[in-house]
Design a protein around this motif. Structure first.
Motif, short mmCIF file in Angstrom:
data_model
loop_
_atom_site.label_atom_id
_atom_site.label_comp_id
_atom_site.label_asym_id
_atom_site.label_seq_id
_atom_site.Cartn_x
_atom_site.Cartn_y
_atom_site.Cartn_z
N GLY A 5 0.82 -1.21 0.00
CA GLY A 5 0.00 0.00 0.00
C GLY A 5 0.85 1.25 0.00
O GLY A 5 0.36 2.34 -0.23
N GLN A 6 2.14 1.13 0.28
CA GLN A 6 3.00 2.29 0.21
C GLN A 6 3.68 2.29 -1.15
O GLN A 6 3.62 1.32 -1.89
CB GLN A 6 4.07 2.24 1.29
N TYR A 7 4.35 3.39 -1.47
CA TYR A 7 5.08 3.43 -2.71
C TYR A 7 6.19 2.39 -2.66
O TYR A 7 6.99 2.36 -1.76
CB TYR A 7 5.74 4.81 -2.92
N TYR A 154 13.57 14.74 -0.15
CA TYR A 154 12.29 14.02 0.04
C TYR A 154 12.17 12.92 -0.98
O TYR A 154 12.41 13.12 -2.17
CB TYR A 154 11.08 14.97 -0.14
N THR A 155 11.79 11.74 -0.54
CA THR A 155 11.43 10.65 -1.45
C THR A 155 10.24 9.92 -0.84
O THR A 155 10.19 9.74 0.37
CB THR A 155 12.60 9.66 -1.65
N PRO A 156 9.27 9.55 -1.67
CA PRO A 156 8.17 8.75 -1.11
C PRO A 156 8.60 7.32 -0.80
O PRO A 156 7.95 6.61 -0.03
CB PRO A 156 7.11 8.77 -2.23
N LEU A 207 3.88 6.23 14.35
CA LEU A 207 5.33 5.98 14.26
C LEU A 207 5.93 6.43 12.92
O LEU A 207 7.12 6.70 12.85
CB LEU A 207 5.63 4.51 14.55
N GLU A 208 5.10 6.55 11.88
CA GLU A 208 5.63 7.09 10.61
C GLU A 208 5.46 8.61 10.51
O GLU A 208 6.38 9.29 10.03
CB GLU A 208 4.94 6.44 9.40
N PHE A 209 4.30 9.15 10.90
CA PHE A 209 4.06 10.58 10.66
C PHE A 209 3.46 11.29 11.86
O PHE A 209 2.79 12.31 11.71
CB PHE A 209 3.20 10.76 9.40
N LEU A 226 11.00 12.68 10.12
CA LEU A 226 12.35 12.87 10.66
C LEU A 226 13.46 12.49 9.68
O LEU A 226 14.62 12.83 9.89
CB LEU A 226 12.49 12.07 11.96
N SER A 227 13.12 11.78 8.58
CA SER A 227 14.14 11.43 7.59
C SER A 227 14.06 12.33 6.36
O SER A 227 14.81 12.12 5.40
CB SER A 227 14.01 9.97 7.17
N SER A 228 13.19 13.31 6.36
CA SER A 228 13.03 14.16 5.18
C SER A 228 13.34 15.62 5.51
O SER A 228 12.53 16.29 6.17
CB SER A 228 11.59 14.06 4.65
N GLY A 230 13.03 18.06 3.72
CA GLY A 230 11.99 18.91 3.16
C GLY A 230 10.73 18.91 4.01
O GLY A 230 10.24 19.94 4.45
N GLU A 231 10.21 17.71 4.28
CA GLU A 231 8.94 17.62 5.00
C GLU A 231 9.06 18.11 6.44
O GLU A 231 8.10 18.66 6.99
CB GLU A 231 8.42 16.17 4.96
N ILE A 232 10.22 17.95 7.05
CA ILE A 232 10.36 18.33 8.45
C ILE A 232 10.17 19.85 8.64
O ILE A 232 9.80 20.31 9.71
CB ILE A 232 11.72 17.85 9.03
N1 NLE Z 1 9.56 10.88 2.81
C1 NLE Z 1 10.52 10.17 3.61
C2 NLE Z 1 11.93 10.68 3.30
O1 NLE Z 1 12.12 11.44 2.36
O2 NLE Z 1 12.86 10.30 4.01
C3 NLE Z 1 10.42 8.66 3.42
C4 NLE Z 1 9.05 8.14 3.81
C5 NLE Z 1 8.90 6.64 3.71
C6 NLE Z 1 7.58 6.17 4.20
#
Ligand code: NLE
Ligand code: FE2
Length: 294
Positions: A5-7, A154-156, A207-209, A226-228, A230-232
């Motif tokens: 269900g995830q990319y 950022y990567t999905p 735990l993911e978002f 926490l791994s992005s 951009g998104e952080i």
């Molecule tokens: N968007 C995250 C990143 O860029 O590190 C990865 C998300 C994986 C569910």
């Protein structure tokens, strides 16, 4: 993590046991033969791994180490500003290298005395029940490839930066690993696919978002934020809803861009009580009742 269900890029296993990763339309590495060769090699190593073996050694290239450095340098200050206290404690205990991509097997050795968690390599999609079920045994399925150098922020797709900088720092702290283990036990306990999906959505929004209020503002505790780099920087501007199991378990999400709906806990202990308590005790029936209430 890499879950249904995830990319994820589908993999094809060839007769000789080697794996070909099928990068889709729009993937930044699609027209980069060198990158595609790396993805295939790294996935093949994971496909040949057997339970009980250490995670395979990957011969990371200078270019891959450079992507790791760029992302870690960018996140260094951003974590201080935007990460929750428990994550920062885990990060300090774990002491992750910022100048090169670490090997999963070394990280498992570092986690052993801290929480007992260990990584195991995923070639591609791990079915939901296997992915979460392994958490009950303190095993974390993880990818080992590095995101394409053109998209460091950022990567999905869950790559090794996400698995290690995002999840690893939480796998180093028992307050988090108690939650991971509870999610794993819940995934093993529930029987229907609907109940499992509900458990996995609660995982996604926590735990993911997940985000949590601290005295000086809203902080992230979800590995995907926490791994992005951009998104952080953006999560505070999203639609922030209060922590609510029925809402989290029934809200749809789009994995391909920054999450527009986030659920904020009032404190870390609320996450432990509400989310941990849910995973500790949920059944098909209790989840069906929550869905009716949603
Ligand atoms: N968007 C995250 C990143 O860029 O590190 C990865 C998300 C994986 C569910
Ligand atoms: Fe993840």
């Amino acid at each position: 993590m890499f879950e249904e269900g995830q990319y994820f890029a589908p993999i094809v296993t060839k007769g000789d046991g080697s794996v070909s990763v099928q990068l889709g339309e729009g993937h930044p590495g699609l027209e980069d033969p060198e990158y595609r060769e790396r993805r295939d090699r790294i996935a093949t190593a994971a496909a040949q791994w057997r339970p009980g073996d250490p995670a395979p050694l990957i011969d990371y290239t200078d270019a891959e180490h450079e992507v790791w450095r760029v992302v870690c340098a960018d996140l260094h200050e951003k974590h201080r500003e935007y990460a929750c206290r428990e994550y920062l404690d885990g990060k300090e205990a774990f002491g992750l290298a910022e100048d090169h991509v670490p090997q999963l097997h070394e990280l498992s050795e570092a986690l052993a005395p801290l929480t007992g968690f260990a990584y195991q390599p995923a070639a591609g999609l791990v079915p939901l029940r296997d992915f979460y079920g392994a958490l009950a045994d303190k095993r974390f399925w993880a990818t080992q490839y590095v995101r394409h150098h053109s998209v460091p922020l950022y990567t999905p797709e869950p790559d090794v930066l996400h698995e290690v900088v995002g999840h690893g720092n939480t796998l180093a702290d028992r307050r988090f690993t108690d939650l991971y283990e509870a999610a794993g036990a819940a995934a093993r306990r529930v029987e229907s696919d609907e109940a499992l999906e509900f458990v996995s959505k609660v995982f996604w929004f926590t735990l993911e978002f997940g985000v949590v209020h601290e005295s000086d503002g809203l902080k992230a505790y979800g590995a995907g934020i926490l791994s992005s780099p951009g998104e952080i920087e953006e999560f505070r501007h999203m639609a922030i809803r209060p922590l609510d199991l029925a809402d989290m378990g029934t809200t749809d999400y789009d994995i391909t861009h920054y999450q527009e709906v986030l659920f904020a806990a009032s404190s870390f202990s609320q996450i432990q009580d509400v989310v941990g308590g849910f995973w500790d005790t949920c059944t098909d029936d209790s989840i069906a009742a929550l869905k009716v209430a949603a």
